[in-house]
Design a protein around this motif. Structure first.
Motif, PDB file in Angstrom:
ATOM      1  N   ALA A 102       0.829  -1.210   0.000  1.00 51.12           N
ATOM      2  CA  ALA A 102       0.000   0.000   0.000  1.00 51.12           C
ATOM      3  C   ALA A 102       0.861   1.255   0.000  1.00 51.12           C
ATOM      4  CB  ALA A 102      -0.921  -0.014   1.214  1.00 51.12           C
ATOM      5  N   GLU A 103       1.920   1.272   0.799  1.00 53.76           N
ATOM      6  CA  GLU A 103       2.792   2.444   0.854  1.00 53.76           C
ATOM      7  C   GLU A 103       3.469   2.680  -0.494  1.00 53.76           C
ATOM      8  OE1 GLU A 103       5.346   1.505   4.091  1.00 53.76           O
ATOM      9  OE2 GLU A 103       3.932   2.200   5.637  1.00 53.76           O
ATOM     10  N   LEU A 104       3.929   1.594  -1.117  1.00 51.35           N
ATOM     11  CA  LEU A 104       4.562   1.728  -2.432  1.00 51.35           C
ATOM     12  C   LEU A 104       3.553   2.250  -3.458  1.00 51.35           C
ATOM     13  CD1 LEU A 104       6.850   1.287  -4.486  1.00 51.35           C
ATOM     14  CD2 LEU A 104       6.089  -1.096  -4.683  1.00 51.35           C
ATOM     15  N   ALA A 105       2.353   1.681  -3.458  1.00 51.70           N
ATOM     16  CA  ALA A 105       1.345   2.100  -4.427  1.00 51.70           C
ATOM     17  C   ALA A 105       0.996   3.575  -4.256  1.00 51.70           C
ATOM     18  CB  ALA A 105       0.093   1.233  -4.268  1.00 51.70           C
ATOM     19  N   LEU A 106       0.855   4.030  -3.016  1.00 52.85           N
ATOM     20  CA  LEU A 106       0.520   5.432  -2.775  1.00 52.85           C
ATOM     21  C   LEU A 106       1.672   6.343  -3.158  1.00 52.85           C
ATOM     22  CD1 LEU A 106      -1.321   4.972   0.633  1.00 52.85           C
ATOM     23  CD2 LEU A 106      -2.344   5.900  -1.467  1.00 52.85           C
ATOM     24  N   ASP A 107       2.886   5.921  -2.907  1.00 55.14           N
ATOM     25  CA  ASP A 107       4.052   6.725  -3.276  1.00 55.14           C
ATOM     26  C   ASP A 107       4.134   6.878  -4.797  1.00 55.14           C
ATOM     27  OD1 ASP A 107       6.428   8.158  -2.496  1.00 55.14           O
ATOM     28  OD2 ASP A 107       7.596   6.481  -3.289  1.00 55.14           O
ATOM     29  N   VAL A 108       3.936   5.773  -5.484  1.00 56.22           N
ATOM     30  CA  VAL A 108       3.958   5.810  -6.950  1.00 56.22           C
ATOM     31  C   VAL A 108       2.806   6.658  -7.474  1.00 56.22           C
ATOM     32  CG1 VAL A 108       3.639   4.386  -9.024  1.00 56.22           C
ATOM     33  CG2 VAL A 108       5.158   3.605  -7.183  1.00 56.22           C
ATOM     34  N   ALA A 109       1.630   6.526  -6.882  1.00 58.49           N
ATOM     35  CA  ALA A 109       0.470   7.298  -7.319  1.00 58.49           C
ATOM     36  C   ALA A 109       0.684   8.791  -7.089  1.00 58.49           C
ATOM     37  CB  ALA A 109      -0.771   6.816  -6.575  1.00 58.49           C
ATOM     38  N   CYS A 110       1.297   9.164  -5.963  1.00 59.12           N
ATOM     39  CA  CYS A 110       1.591  10.575  -5.694  1.00 59.12           C
ATOM     40  C   CYS A 110       2.531  11.130  -6.769  1.00 59.12           C
ATOM     41  CB  CYS A 110       2.215  10.744  -4.313  1.00 59.12           C
ATOM     42  SG  CYS A 110       1.063  10.603  -2.937  1.00 59.12           S
ATOM     43  N   ARG A 131       7.995  24.334  -2.503  1.00 55.94           N
ATOM     44  CA  ARG A 131       6.854  23.493  -2.855  1.00 55.94           C
ATOM     45  C   ARG A 131       6.027  23.210  -1.602  1.00 55.94           C
ATOM     46  NH1 ARG A 131       5.866  20.036  -7.305  1.00 55.94           N
ATOM     47  NH2 ARG A 131       4.104  18.640  -6.863  1.00 55.94           N
ATOM     48  N   THR A 132       4.727  23.315  -1.701  1.00 54.61           N
ATOM     49  CA  THR A 132       3.841  23.066  -0.567  1.00 54.61           C
ATOM     50  C   THR A 132       3.822  21.578  -0.233  1.00 54.61           C
ATOM     51  OG1 THR A 132       2.424  24.904  -1.228  1.00 54.61           O
ATOM     52  CG2 THR A 132       1.490  23.298   0.298  1.00 54.61           C
ATOM     53  N   PRO A 133       4.125  21.222   1.010  1.00 47.91           N
ATOM     54  CA  PRO A 133       4.094  19.794   1.386  1.00 47.91           C
ATOM     55  C   PRO A 133       2.676  19.227   1.315  1.00 47.91           C
ATOM     56  CG  PRO A 133       5.370  21.078   2.963  1.00 47.91           C
ATOM     57  CD  PRO A 133       4.655  22.061   2.088  1.00 47.91           C
ATOM     58  N   PHE A 134       2.604  17.963   0.941  1.00 51.14           N
ATOM     59  CA  PHE A 134       1.344  17.227   0.830  1.00 51.14           C
ATOM     60  C   PHE A 134       1.556  15.877   1.492  1.00 51.14           C
ATOM     61  CE2 PHE A 134      -1.116  14.033  -1.595  1.00 51.14           C
ATOM     62  CZ  PHE A 134      -2.407  14.511  -1.419  1.00 51.14           C
ATOM     63  N   TRP A 135       0.538  15.437   2.233  1.00 57.79           N
ATOM     64  CA  TRP A 135       0.674  14.165   2.933  1.00 57.79           C
ATOM     65  C   TRP A 135      -0.550  13.299   2.698  1.00 57.79           C
ATOM     66  CZ3 TRP A 135       0.857  18.780   5.929  1.00 57.79           C
ATOM     67  CH2 TRP A 135       2.156  19.262   6.172  1.00 57.79           C
ATOM     68  N   ALA A 245       1.468   9.387   8.474  1.00 64.05           N
ATOM     69  CA  ALA A 245       1.780   9.834   7.115  1.00 64.05           C
ATOM     70  C   ALA A 245       2.480   8.691   6.384  1.00 64.05           C
ATOM     71  CB  ALA A 245       2.672  11.065   7.149  1.00 64.05           C
ATOM     72  N   VAL A 246       1.884   8.233   5.279  1.00 65.27           N
ATOM     73  CA  VAL A 246       2.419   7.060   4.574  1.00 65.27           C
ATOM     74  C   VAL A 246       2.988   7.402   3.202  1.00 65.27           C
ATOM     75  CG1 VAL A 246       0.917   5.448   5.789  1.00 65.27           C
ATOM     76  CG2 VAL A 246       0.111   6.494   3.677  1.00 65.27           C
ATOM     77  N   ALA A 247       2.702   8.604   2.693  1.00 69.67           N
ATOM     78  CA  ALA A 247       3.206   9.015   1.387  1.00 69.67           C
ATOM     79  C   ALA A 247       3.067  10.544   1.300  1.00 69.67           C
ATOM     80  CB  ALA A 247       2.422   8.319   0.260  1.00 69.67           C
ATOM     81  N   PRO A 248       3.861  11.175   0.431  1.00 73.30           N
ATOM     82  CA  PRO A 248       4.946  10.645  -0.394  1.00 73.30           C
ATOM     83  C   PRO A 248       6.158  10.278   0.464  1.00 73.30           C
ATOM     84  CG  PRO A 248       4.161  12.783  -1.206  1.00 73.30           C
ATOM     85  CD  PRO A 248       3.608  12.598   0.164  1.00 73.30           C
ATOM     86  N   ARG A 249       6.850   9.269   0.061  1.00 74.18           N
ATOM     87  CA  ARG A 249       7.953   8.722   0.848  1.00 74.18           C
ATOM     88  C   ARG A 249       9.076   9.751   1.049  1.00 74.18           C
ATOM     89  NH1 ARG A 249       9.896   3.539   2.031  1.00 74.18           N
ATOM     90  NH2 ARG A 249      12.167   3.302   2.028  1.00 74.18           N
ATOM     91  N   ALA A 250       9.408  10.495  -0.012  1.00 77.48           N
ATOM     92  CA  ALA A 250      10.514  11.447   0.086  1.00 77.48           C
ATOM     93  C   ALA A 250      10.200  12.555   1.086  1.00 77.48           C
ATOM     94  CB  ALA A 250      10.806  12.041  -1.291  1.00 77.48           C
ATOM     95  N   ALA A 251       8.959  13.032   1.092  1.00 74.71           N
ATOM     96  CA  ALA A 251       8.577  14.103   2.026  1.00 74.71           C
ATOM     97  C   ALA A 251       8.651  13.626   3.469  1.00 74.71           C
ATOM     98  CB  ALA A 251       7.177  14.600   1.698  1.00 74.71           C
TER      99      ALA A 251
END
Length: 968
Positions: A102-110, A131-135, A245-251
C-alpha cells in the motif's frame, strides 16, 4: 488440537500443508490469469525492494503504472497465501507485506499525480516559495502497519498551507493549492481504486476526513487543527490514534510531516486522564454491533463475523485503544499504533494484568489469521466464516487443526476471552437475549431523584443533609450544564446510598462535597468515578480518614486514578520500576520531539504525585507501618533525584562531559530515611572534577537542578531543597569540591565543622547509586537491629541508575568513558567514618549537646499543660540527641554504631553494647517509635502535635530515663 499448540503446528508441519493454497479460488484464478507473471516476484517474503523490482519489470513489459500496480497486487496475494497457509508465515509477515504494498502504491500514485498536474499547473507553492508539502495519511490498519489481505485503505489527504501554483511559462494554468491537491487526490484514488481488467490495487475510503463524506476531499493543516479543536468528535480520536503519514515517501523521509504531530497528538491524547471517551466508545460499539446484527438477521451464518461480532477483532482493538486514549496523555509510552505492541505496553504500565494482555494478544493473532483465510478464499472483503464444509475444513487445516470441531472450539474460547474483557472494561455484563436484563443487575429500588436539589432528602444525617442542600443551591452548581448536573446527581445518589448502608461515614461525604466543589468543571473526574464504583468507594474511604489526604486530593485530583490499580494495597514502592517507567516515557516523548523541559518537569511531578498517593493510601489503610512509609518516601526521593540529575545534566548547555562527577549528600530526614509527606530535602552537593571549568559548570548545574526540583508549575513541585548544612552554611559555596568538604568535616585547616554539623553527620548518607529495590528492599527502621550489624546503606547519586541503563546519551555527546562508573560512595564513607571515630572529650561533648538542647527548648516554648511530641522534655529530639551523642562518643570502640540505621536500631545496639542500662535503650526505642506514630497521625489529620500533658506519659518517662542515663 488446543489453543496452546495450534498456532505452532503449521510451521512445524509444513510438509503436510504443501499444496493447500490451491484450494483458494482466488489462487486458482490468479494462477490461470497470470502464469507468466507469477515468477517475476522474487522468491521468499516480498520486501519493498523486491516489490519495486517487480513493478519495474512489469512496466518494462509494457504495462502502464495502474496496470502494473494491479498485477503486482495479484502476485503478492498469491505469494502470501502460499507463505501463510503452506509455510506458516507469522501474522506480522502478512500484514507487513500488505502495508508495504500500500505504501509503495501510494508513493507511486503521488509521483504520477504530481508529474501530471505540474505539467498543467506548475508546482504548488507555499508563502516561502518552496513546494507546498502534501501528505497522505494512512488511518486504521494501514496507519498501524496491520493491513489485511483484502482490506480497503482509509486515507486522509492533507497539505500544509493555502497558496497558488506557479503556473506555466506563459502564465496560464494557475490554480489554488487546494484545487491542485483536490485533483491530485482524485488522480491517486483513480490510479489505485478504479476497477479495471486487472482489478484494483486497493479500495480507497475517505470517510475519516474532517466532516466525513460531506467534507472536502483534501484540507489544509490549519483547517484540520480548527476542526479538531471545534468539531472533532470522541470517536475520531480513536481513528486518529493510528493515523500515520504514509506518502509521499521522500517528504516523510525529509521530516516534512513533523508538523502533523503537533496538531493531531493534542487532539488524541488529552493532558489529563480522560474517561469521557467511555460513553463515546459504548455508543460506537453499540452501533457496530447493531449493524452486524441487522446484517445477520435471517442469515445465521453472518453471526460468525470474526471482526464485528461479540468477541471479535474490533473489540480487542477497542480495549487497547480505550486505555491508550484515556491514559496516553500522561503515559506517553502508550502512544503506539500496532495493537499487539500496544497491548504489551498497556501491561507494562500496570493498566492490565500481563496474563490478560497475553490472552488478548493470542486471541487477536488467532482471529486475524482466521480473517486472512476467509479472505484468501475469494479475495472478498468479508470477515464471516464460510458456510461450505470444504472451505471450513480447509481453513481449519491451514491453521494446523486435524478437523473443524477443535478449531471452532478454540475460536469460541478466544472470542469469549475477548468479550469478557471488553464487557469488564466497559462496565457491565451482557444483557439476557430474552428479557434484556443483566444478570448482575440489582433489584429495582425506590425512584431516584431527578435533580440535585432532591438528593439531600436521601440522607438521614442532619449535618450532611444541610451541607448537601447548601452546596446544591450554590449558583456555580446551578449554572452547570445538564450533562454535568446529571453526572453529579448519579455520584451523589450512589454516595448517599453507601452512607445509608454504613459503608462510608459523614466525614467522608462532607469532604467529598468539598472535593467535588474544587473540581466543579473538571467533568472527566466525575466520569471516572461513575465508570469505576470501586474507585469512588475507596476515594470516600481515603477522604474520610484524615485531612491531609483530602487536601492532597484537591491539589492533585489526577491521582485518584491510582485507586483503580488492583495491586495498590498489595505492593510497596519499587524505585527501579519507577525509574524504568520514567525513562520509557522520556524516550516516548523524545520520539515525537516533545522531550522539552516543560514536559519532563510534568512527567517527574505526575510520577512523584502518583507514588506519594499510593504510599498515602497504603498508609491510611494501615497496610504499611510508619517506618515503612518513611522508607518508601525516602526511596522515592532518591529515585527522583537520580532521574532529575540525569535529565537535567543532559540539558545543561555548559556541560563538558557525558556524566557529571557530582555527588548528593543527604542529611536530616532524608539522610536518616525518615522522610514524611511534603518534607523538604537537606542536601549538600559535592564534586570531584579536575577540569578548569568544573566550579562554574557544577554551580550552574546545581542551581538548575534545584530549580527543576522546587519550581512550582501548573502540576505542582517536587521538593523544597535546603542547603544550609553545606560547609559554612548559607555563606558557603553552593557546591563544594569533595576534598574541601572532607577537610572541613575532618577538622583540617582553619575552616572546620562545628559539633552540631558532626551531629548531623551521624545521619548523613550519599543517595544510593542503585535503586534499593534492585538490590533487595531494605528492612524498615528497627528491623536491622534484629538482623545484627551490617554495612551502612550509603551511596551516591550517580548520573544514572541501573534501571535506566541503555538510555541514549544526549544528542551529540561523546561516547561513555570511565566516568560512567563515577562513584563517591567509598570516599564519603571514609570521611564519615573519620568524623564518627575521631577522638573526643566526652564530657565536653556531653555538655555542648546538652547546652544546645536547652537552647532549643527555650526557642520552642510550650504552653503549660501541653506536651510537644518533638520539642518537650521527653520528646523525640531528646531521643535523637542521645543517639547522636552515643554515636559520636563511642563509635571508635563500638563500630556497630557506625551504620546509618536510624534512632530505633542504634538505641538498641547501644544497650546491647553496654552503653545504656539494661532495658533503657529498648524502652527509649519503643517510646520513640510511639511518638513518631503519634506525630505521623496528627500531621495526617492536620492536628497539633502538642497534646495534653498526661498523654503518652509512659513514653515521656522512657525517653526521660534515656536522657538521664546519658546526660544526667
Amino acid at each position: 488440537m488446543t489453543r496452546g499448540n495450534a498456532q505452532g503446528f503449521a510451521s512445524e508441519q509444513t510438509p503436510a500443508l504443501a499444496g493447500l493454497a490451491s484450494h483458494s479460488r482466488m489462487v486458482q484464478r490468479l494462477r490461470r490469469r497470470y502464469p507468466d507473471e507469477l515468477g517475476l516476484l522474487p522468491a521468499g517474503t516480498p520486501s519493498r525492494a523486491s516489490l519495486v523490482e517487480c513493478l519495474a519489470t512489469l512496466r518494462a513489459r509494457g504495462h502502464d503504472t495502474g496496470a502494473a500496480l494491479r498485477i503486482l497486487r495479484q502476485l503478492v496475494l498469491e505469494r502470501l497465501v502460499v507463505l501463510d497457509c503452506e509455510q506458516g508465515a507469522a501474522l506480522a509477515t502478512v500484514t507487513g507485506v500488505m502495508t508495504a504494498l500500500a505504501e509503495l502504491a501510494l508513493d507511486v500514485a503521488c509521483a504520477d499525480a504530481f508529474a501530471h498536474l505540474d505539467a498543467r499547473h506548475g508546482e504548488p507553492r507555499a508563502a516561502s516559495g518552496a513546494r507546498t508539502p502534501f501528505w497522505v495519511m494512512g488511518m486504521g490498519k494501514l496507519g498501524a502497519r496491520e493491513l489485511n489481505v483484502s482490506s480497503d485503505i482509509d486515507l486522509v489527504y492533507l497539505y500544509d498551507e493555502e497558496g497558488e501554483t506557479r503556473g506555466l511559462a506563459d502564465g496560464r494554468g494557475r490554480v489554488s493549492v487546494h484545487e491542485y491537491f483536490t485533483r491530485a487526490a482524485r488522480h491517486i484514488g483513480a490510479l489505485i481504486g478504479d476497477v479495471t481488467e486487472h482489478g484494483f490495487v486497493f479500495r480507497v475510503d475517505l470517510a475519516l476526513r474532517p466532516n466525513g463524506n460531506s467534507g472536502p476531499t483534501v484540507c489544509s493543516l490549519e483547517t484540520l487543527e480548527e476542526y479538531m479543536l471545534v468539531q472533532g468528535r470522541e470517536w475520531e480520536r480513536f481513528a486518529w490514534l493510528k493515523g500515520r503519514a504514509v506518502a509521499p515517501r521522500a517528504a516523510i523521509a525529509a521530516g516534512a510531516a513533523a508538523p502533523l504531530r503537533g496538531v493531531v497528538q493534542p487532539f488524541v491524547f488529552r493532558k489529563y486522564l480522560d474517561y469521557s471517551v467511555f460513553d463515546s466508545l459504548r455508543v460506537l460499539h453499540r452501533q457496530i454491533r447493531e449493524h452486524a446484527n441487522r446484517r445477520s438477521a435471517g442469515r445465521p451464518g453472518r453471526a460468525n463475523d470474526v471482526k464485528l461480532s461479540r468477541g471479535g477483532i474490533r473489540e480487542v482493538e477497542f480495549i487497547v485503544q480505550l486505555l491508550q486514549v484515556v491514559r496516553g496523555g500522561q503515559y506517553p509510552e502508550l502512544r503506539t499504533r500496532p495493537t499487539l505492541k500496544a497491548l504489551q505496553r498497556v501491561a507494562r504500565a500496570g493498566l492490565m494484568p500481563q496474563a490478560t494482555a497475553d490472552a488478548l494478544a493470542a486471541a487477536y493473532t488467532f482471529l486475524r489469521r482466521v480473517e486472512h483465510r476467509i479472505q484468501y478464499l475469494d479475495d472478498q472483503q468479508t470477515h464471516v466464516l464460510p458456510t461450505r464444509d470444504d472451505d471450513l475444513d480447509w481453513l481449519a487445516h491451514t491453521l494446523g487443526y486435524a478437523s473443524v470441531c477443535p478449531f471452532l472450539g478454540d475460536l469460541d474460547a478466544h472470542r469469549e476471552t475477548v468479550a469478557e474483557e471488553f464487557d469488564r472494561l466497559l462496565g457491565g455484563s451482557v444483557p439476557c437475549r430474552t428479557c434484556g436484563k443483566k444478570p448482575d443487575a440489582p433489584a429495582p429500588a425506590a425512584p431516584a431523584p431527578n435533580d440535585l436539589d432532591e438528593v439531600a432528602a436521601l440522607v438521614a444525617s442532619a449535618g450532611v443533609q444541610e451541607a448537601l442542600t447548601r452546596w446544591c443551591r450554590e449558583p456555580r452548581v446551578q449554572a452547570l450544564r445538564d450533562s454535568t448536573r446529571q453526572r453529579l446527581l448519579q455520584l451523589l445518589v450512589r454516595t448517599a446510598g453507601w452512607l445509608g448502608e454504613g459503608r462510608v461515614g459523614d466525614t467522608a461525604v462532607l469532604r467529598f462535597i468539598d472535593w467535588l466543589d474544587s473540581l466543579l468543571r473538571r467533568e472527566s473526574y466525575y466520569v471516572l468515578l461513575l465508570e469505576r464504583p470501586a474507585v469512588h468507594e475507596r476515594l470516600l474511604r481515603v477522604l474520610g480518614m484524615a485531612r491531609w489526604p483530602a487536601r492532597y486530593l484537591m491539589q492533585h485530583p489526577g491521582v485518584i486514578d491510582e485507586l483503580a490499580g488492583p495491586s495498590l494495597l498489595a505492593q510497596r514502592f519499587d524505585a527501579a520500576q519507577l525509574e524504568r517507567e520514567l525513562e520509557e516515557r522520556r524516550l516516548a516523548l523524545a520520539r515525537g520531539g516533545e522531550d522539552d523541559e516543560e514536559n519532563l518537569l510534568g512527567l517527574l511531578r505526575r510520577a512523584h504525585q502518583a507514588e506519594v498517593f499510593r504510599t498515602l493510601v497504603r498508609d491510611v489503610e494501615r497496610r504499611i507501618t510508619v517506618e515503612q512509609v518513611a522508607d518508601d518516601l525516602s526511596a522515592l526521593a532518591d529515585a527522583i533525584l537520580r532521574v532529575t540529575v540525569r535529565w537535567c545534566w543532559s540539558r545543561l548547555r555548559q556541560r563538558h562531559r557525558v556524566v557529571p562527577r557530582l555527588g548528593l549528600i543527604a542529611y536530616g530526614k532524608l539522610g536518616g530515611k525518615e522522610l514524611g509527606y511534603g518534607g523538604d530535602l537537606d542536601l549538600v552537593f559535592v564534586f570531584d572534577d579536575d577540569d578548569e571549568r568544573a566550579p562554574e559548570v557544577y554551580a550552574a548545574f546545581v542551581r538548575k537542578l534545584i530549580t527543576w526540583l522546587s519550581l512550582q508549575t501548573g502540576e505542582g513541585h517536587l521538593y523544597d531543597i535546603d542547603t544550609a548544612l553545606r560547609p559554612n552554611g548559607s555563606s558557603g559555596l553552593l557546591v563544594t569540591r569533595f576534598d574541601a568538604y572532607a577537610d572541613y568535616q575532618q577538622q583540617r585547616g582553619s575552616n572546620t565543622a562545628w559539633t552540631w554539623e558532626h551531629q548531623a553527620m551521624t545521619r548523613a548518607r550519599m543517595v544510593p547509586p542503585r535503586s534499593p529495590a534492585a538490590q533487595g528492599a531494605l528492612p524498615p527502621e528497627g528491623a536491622a537491629a534484629r538482623l545484627g550489624s551490617g554495612p551502612a546503606a550509603d551511596g551516591v547519586v550517580p548520573p544514572h541508575s541501573p534501571a535506566a541503563q541503555g538510555a541514549l546519551p544526549p544528542e551529540g555527546a561523546p561516547a561513555e568513558t570511565d566516568d560512567e562508573a563515577f562513584d563517591l560512595t567509598a570516599r564519603f564513607d571514609a570521611v564519615r567514618h573519620a568524623v564518627l571515630t575521631a577522638p573526643r572529650d566526652r564530657a565536653a561533648l556531653r555538655a555542648e549537646i546538652a547546652d544546645m538542647r536547652r537552647r532549643m527548648h527555650a526557642a520552642n516554648p510550650v504552653r503549660p499543660g501541653l506536651f510537644d511530641l518533638k520539642n518537650s522534655p521527653g520528646g523525640m529530639i531528646d531521643a535523637e540527641f542521645v543517639t547522636q551523642y552515643l554515636v559520636l562518643a563511642h563509635t571508635a570502640e563500638h563500630p556497630e554504631l557506625e551504620p546509618n540505621l536510624g534512632n530505633i536500631a542504634l538505641l538498641i545496639r547501644a544497650e546491647d553494647a553496654g552503653l545504656l542500662p539494661p532495658g533503657v535503650g529498648r524502652a527509649g526505642a519503643d517510646a520513640y517509635r510511639s511518638l513518631r506514630f503519634a506525630q505521623h497521625i496528627a500531621r495526617l489529620d492536620e492536628q497539633p502535635t502538642q497534646v495534653p500533658e498526661e498523654s503518652l506519659a509512659q513514653e515521656r518517662t522512657a525517653i526521660g530515663a534515656l536522657w538521664q542515663a546519658v546526660f544526667g
